[in-house]
Design a protein around this motif. Structure first.
Motif, PDB file in Angstrom:
ATOM      1  N   VAL A  40      40.468 -18.925 -27.045  1.00 24.84           N
ATOM      2  CA  VAL A  40      40.053 -18.621 -28.576  1.00 24.84           C
ATOM      3  C   VAL A  40      41.410 -18.591 -29.386  1.00 24.84           C
ATOM      4  N   ASP A  41      41.411 -19.431 -30.354  1.00 25.34           N
ATOM      5  CA  ASP A  41      42.505 -19.326 -31.322  1.00 25.34           C
ATOM      6  C   ASP A  41      42.155 -18.445 -32.595  1.00 25.34           C
ATOM      7  N   LEU A  42      42.690 -17.148 -32.588  1.00 24.84           N
ATOM      8  CA  LEU A  42      42.369 -16.267 -33.707  1.00 24.84           C
ATOM      9  C   LEU A  42      42.821 -16.802 -35.038  1.00 24.84           C
ATOM     10  N   GLN A  43      43.792 -17.714 -35.259  1.00 20.88           N
ATOM     11  CA  GLN A  43      44.280 -18.155 -36.328  1.00 20.88           C
ATOM     12  C   GLN A  43      43.179 -19.067 -37.181  1.00 20.88           C
ATOM     13  N   THR A  44      43.030 -19.991 -36.198  1.00 21.81           N
ATOM     14  CA  THR A  44      41.633 -21.115 -36.680  1.00 21.81           C
ATOM     15  C   THR A  44      40.516 -20.589 -36.343  1.00 21.81           C
ATOM     16  N   TRP A  45      40.272 -19.783 -35.645  1.00 23.98           N
ATOM     17  CA  TRP A  45      38.750 -19.348 -35.161  1.00 23.98           C
ATOM     18  C   TRP A  45      38.078 -20.651 -34.490  1.00 23.98           C
ATOM     19  N   THR A  46      38.919 -21.190 -33.743  1.00 21.29           N
ATOM     20  CA  THR A  46      38.271 -22.250 -32.810  1.00 21.29           C
ATOM     21  C   THR A  46      38.369 -21.962 -31.366  1.00 21.29           C
ATOM     22  N   THR A  47      37.580 -22.322 -30.516  1.00 22.88           N
ATOM     23  CA  THR A  47      37.562 -22.502 -28.957  1.00 22.88           C
ATOM     24  C   THR A  47      37.668 -23.597 -28.575  1.00 22.88           C
ATOM     25  N   ARG A  48      38.168 -23.694 -27.195  1.00 22.65           N
ATOM     26  CA  ARG A  48      38.182 -24.836 -26.543  1.00 22.65           C
ATOM     27  C   ARG A  48      38.083 -24.529 -24.775  1.00 22.65           C
ATOM     28  N   ALA A  49      37.689 -25.360 -24.024  1.00 20.82           N
ATOM     29  CA  ALA A  49      37.594 -25.141 -22.795  1.00 20.82           C
ATOM     30  C   ALA A  49      38.971 -25.578 -22.286  1.00 20.82           C
ATOM     31  N   GLN A  83      32.452  -3.191 -42.306  1.00 30.01           N
ATOM     32  CA  GLN A  83      31.237  -2.849 -41.484  1.00 30.01           C
ATOM     33  C   GLN A  83      30.049  -3.763 -41.158  1.00 30.01           C
ATOM     34  N   ALA A  84      30.714  -4.760 -40.881  1.00 23.36           N
ATOM     35  CA  ALA A  84      29.855  -5.880 -40.459  1.00 23.36           C
ATOM     36  C   ALA A  84      30.361  -6.981 -39.555  1.00 23.36           C
ATOM     37  N   TRP A  85      29.194  -7.791 -38.938  1.00 22.38           N
ATOM     38  CA  TRP A  85      29.763  -8.753 -38.137  1.00 22.38           C
ATOM     39  C   TRP A  85      30.125  -9.850 -38.972  1.00 22.38           C
ATOM     40  N   VAL A  86      31.428 -10.676 -38.939  1.00 17.54           N
ATOM     41  CA  VAL A  86      31.921 -11.628 -39.788  1.00 17.54           C
ATOM     42  C   VAL A  86      32.068 -12.640 -39.133  1.00 17.54           C
ATOM     43  N   LYS A  87      31.893 -13.053 -38.154  1.00 13.92           N
ATOM     44  CA  LYS A  87      32.032 -14.340 -37.098  1.00 13.92           C
ATOM     45  C   LYS A  87      31.299 -14.299 -35.955  1.00 13.92           C
ATOM     46  N   GLN A  88      30.831 -15.648 -35.536  1.00 12.86           N
ATOM     47  CA  GLN A  88      30.374 -15.592 -34.242  1.00 12.86           C
ATOM     48  C   GLN A  88      31.004 -17.160 -33.601  1.00 12.86           C
ATOM     49  N   LEU A  89      31.624 -17.275 -32.615  1.00 15.94           N
ATOM     50  CA  LEU A  89      31.832 -18.423 -32.073  1.00 15.94           C
ATOM     51  C   LEU A  89      31.431 -18.861 -30.844  1.00 15.94           C
ATOM     52  N   ASP A  90      31.125 -19.998 -30.448  1.00 12.96           N
ATOM     53  CA  ASP A  90      30.732 -20.465 -29.085  1.00 12.96           C
ATOM     54  C   ASP A  90      31.897 -20.378 -28.189  1.00 12.96           C
ATOM     55  N   VAL A  91      31.578 -19.652 -27.043  1.00 11.34           N
ATOM     56  CA  VAL A  91      32.624 -19.784 -25.955  1.00 11.34           C
ATOM     57  C   VAL A  91      31.891 -19.966 -24.670  1.00 11.34           C
ATOM     58  N   SER A  92      31.454 -21.260 -24.450  1.00  8.56           N
ATOM     59  CA  SER A  92      30.951 -21.669 -23.531  1.00  8.56           C
ATOM     60  C   SER A  92      31.708 -21.821 -22.105  1.00  8.56           C
ATOM     61  N   PRO A  93      31.320 -21.644 -20.789  1.00 12.91           N
ATOM     62  CA  PRO A  93      29.774 -21.373 -20.606  1.00 12.91           C
ATOM     63  C   PRO A  93      29.608 -19.687 -20.847  1.00 12.91           C
ATOM     64  N   GLY A  94      28.324 -19.479 -20.964  1.00  6.74           N
ATOM     65  CA  GLY A  94      27.846 -18.166 -21.015  1.00  6.74           C
ATOM     66  C   GLY A  94      28.335 -17.231 -19.778  1.00  6.74           C
ATOM     67  N   ARG A  95      28.981 -16.105 -19.942  1.00 11.09           N
ATOM     68  CA  ARG A  95      29.298 -15.268 -18.671  1.00 11.09           C
ATOM     69  C   ARG A  95      29.482 -13.817 -19.174  1.00 11.09           C
ATOM     70  N   SER A  96      29.370 -12.966 -18.128  1.00 10.65           N
ATOM     71  CA  SER A  96      29.457 -11.808 -18.030  1.00 10.65           C
ATOM     72  C   SER A  96      30.557 -11.386 -16.846  1.00 10.65           C
ATOM     73  N   TYR A  97      31.094 -10.229 -16.738  1.00 11.83           N
ATOM     74  CA  TYR A  97      31.872  -9.719 -15.903  1.00 11.83           C
ATOM     75  C   TYR A  97      33.129 -10.747 -15.816  1.00 11.83           C
ATOM     76  N   HIS A  98      33.638 -11.114 -17.027  1.00 11.02           N
ATOM     77  CA  HIS A  98      34.818 -11.983 -16.926  1.00 11.02           C
ATOM     78  C   HIS A  98      36.179 -11.145 -17.386  1.00 11.02           C
ATOM     79  N   GLY A 149      49.636 -12.710 -29.436  1.00 10.32           N
ATOM     80  CA  GLY A 149      49.121 -12.277 -30.455  1.00 10.32           C
ATOM     81  C   GLY A 149      48.139 -13.359 -31.316  1.00 10.32           C
ATOM     82  N   ARG A 150      47.974 -14.451 -30.676  1.00 12.04           N
ATOM     83  CA  ARG A 150      47.268 -15.556 -31.301  1.00 12.04           C
ATOM     84  C   ARG A 150      46.026 -16.055 -30.556  1.00 12.04           C
ATOM     85  N   PHE A 151      45.977 -15.840 -29.466  1.00 10.14           N
ATOM     86  CA  PHE A 151      45.187 -16.562 -28.547  1.00 10.14           C
ATOM     87  C   PHE A 151      44.431 -15.496 -27.533  1.00 10.14           C
TER      88      PHE A 151
END
Length: 87
Positions: free
Chosen positions: A73-82, A23-38, A45-47
């Motif tokens: 967003v890689d859900l196993q390594t918790w990394t992001t890339r463009a 019952q808590a926020w456990v991770k925060q990742l940078d997914v640049s650029p900032g966006r909405s309506y995406h 099952g992984r990405f």
């Protein structure tokens, strides 16, 4: 649960991960650029593939900047890339 992007006074460039067990926020990742309506989809099952959306407000054009950026967003390594698009 994963919440990607969004918008308040500016577009968010983060992915927030919430654990219902803790019952808590456990991770925060940078997914640049900032966006909405995406769009976002789960792949193999992984990405999470995040595409498009709207960014910051362009005062001179009186509209939001539309994005054709793709992030992974890689859900196993918790990394992001463009990802690069071609043609």
């Amino acid at each position: 649960m994963i919440i990607i992007g969004g918008h308040c006074s500016a577009p968010y460039h983060t992915a927030q991960v919430y654990s219902f067990e803790r019952q808590a926020w456990v991770k925060q990742l940078d997914v640049s650029p900032g966006r909405s309506y995406h769009s976002a989809l789960l792949y193999k099952g992984r990405f999470i593939i995040v595409f498009g959306g709207m960014g910051a407000y362009d005062v001179s054009r009186r509209c939001r900047v539309c994005s054709n950026a793709i992030s992974l967003v890689d859900l196993q390594t918790w990394t992001t890339r463009a990802l690069k698009m071609s043609n």
